[in-house]
Design an enzyme around this catalytic site. Structure first.
Site, mmCIF file in Angstrom:
data_model
loop_
_atom_site.group_PDB
_atom_site.id
_atom_site.type_symbol
_atom_site.label_atom_id
_atom_site.label_comp_id
_atom_site.label_asym_id
_atom_site.label_seq_id
_atom_site.Cartn_x
_atom_site.Cartn_y
_atom_site.Cartn_z
ATOM 1 C CG HIS A 32 7.334 5.157 0.604
ATOM 2 N ND1 HIS A 32 6.837 6.270 1.244
ATOM 3 C CD2 HIS A 32 7.342 4.170 1.529
ATOM 4 C CE1 HIS A 32 6.561 5.963 2.504
ATOM 5 N NE2 HIS A 32 6.851 4.695 2.700
ATOM 6 C CG HIS A 74 -0.113 0.089 2.513
ATOM 7 N ND1 HIS A 74 0.346 -1.038 3.168
ATOM 8 C CD2 HIS A 74 0.344 1.151 3.235
ATOM 9 C CE1 HIS A 74 1.029 -0.671 4.240
ATOM 10 N NE2 HIS A 74 1.048 0.651 4.303
#
EC number: 3.1.4.58
Length: 176
Positions: A123, A40
């Site tokens: 990220h 995620h």
């Protein structure tokens, strides 16, 4: 009862597949790979919340007009710093839309004066170093274009083997 929760965009199949290919090539690294279902992009880092149900409605209200996000991850490297290489992550450049969304969602959390606010870094964590091990990885240039279609509120349950995530709420983003 307080729960440790965070807000994130779950990785869709395209990103999970690309991460899986990277993992296969680097399977001998001394790391714990993040399971594909846990990949995620964190928008709001973990906090302790005693009114989880109240967050559901606020999430729906805040995300009512938000459209799907196309992003590009351009590098796989270690993080959070070269001196402390505890993670392997795929990162991308500045994304104004995600930065604004992250700011918008951060209002759901009471300000923390014990921690300085950090700028949003696009990220996705692919792996974590095994205890007392350093990760040696030459940064790799990648071109992972992916779309995120939803935002989730997760519960993060800390275990000795690593965090376990439970989806508490999911909000689908609007079409472009």
């Amino acid at each position: 009862m307080k729960k440790r929760v965070f807000i994130a965009m779950p990785a869709e199949e395209v990103l999970r597949s690309k991460a899986s290919s990277f993992r296969e090539v680097h399977r001998n690294l001394p790391v714990r790979w993040v399971p594909p279902e846990n990949l995620h992009v964190t928008l709001v880092p973990p906090w302790y919340c005693d009114d989880v149900e109240g967050i559901f409605g606020k999430l729906h209200d805040l995300l009512d007009t938000v459209k799907v996000f196309d992003v590009c991850f351009g590098t796989i490297s270690v993080g959070p710093t070269l001196k402390k290489p505890r993670l392997i992550w795929a990162s991308g450049g500045v994304h104004d839309g995600l930065g604004k969304l992250q700011e918008k969602l951060s209002c759901l959390v009471e300000p923390r004066f014990d921690k300085p606010e950090k700028a949003f870094l696009l990220h996705v964590t692919l792996a974590r170093a095994k205890k007392n091990r350093k990760i040696c990885l030459v940064p790799e240039v990648i071109d992972w274009k992916v779309t995120f279609h939803s935002v989730r509120l997760y519960e993060s349950i800390l275990r000795p083997s690593g965090a376990e995530y439970r989806v508490l709420c999911e909000v689908e983003l609007g079409a472009e």
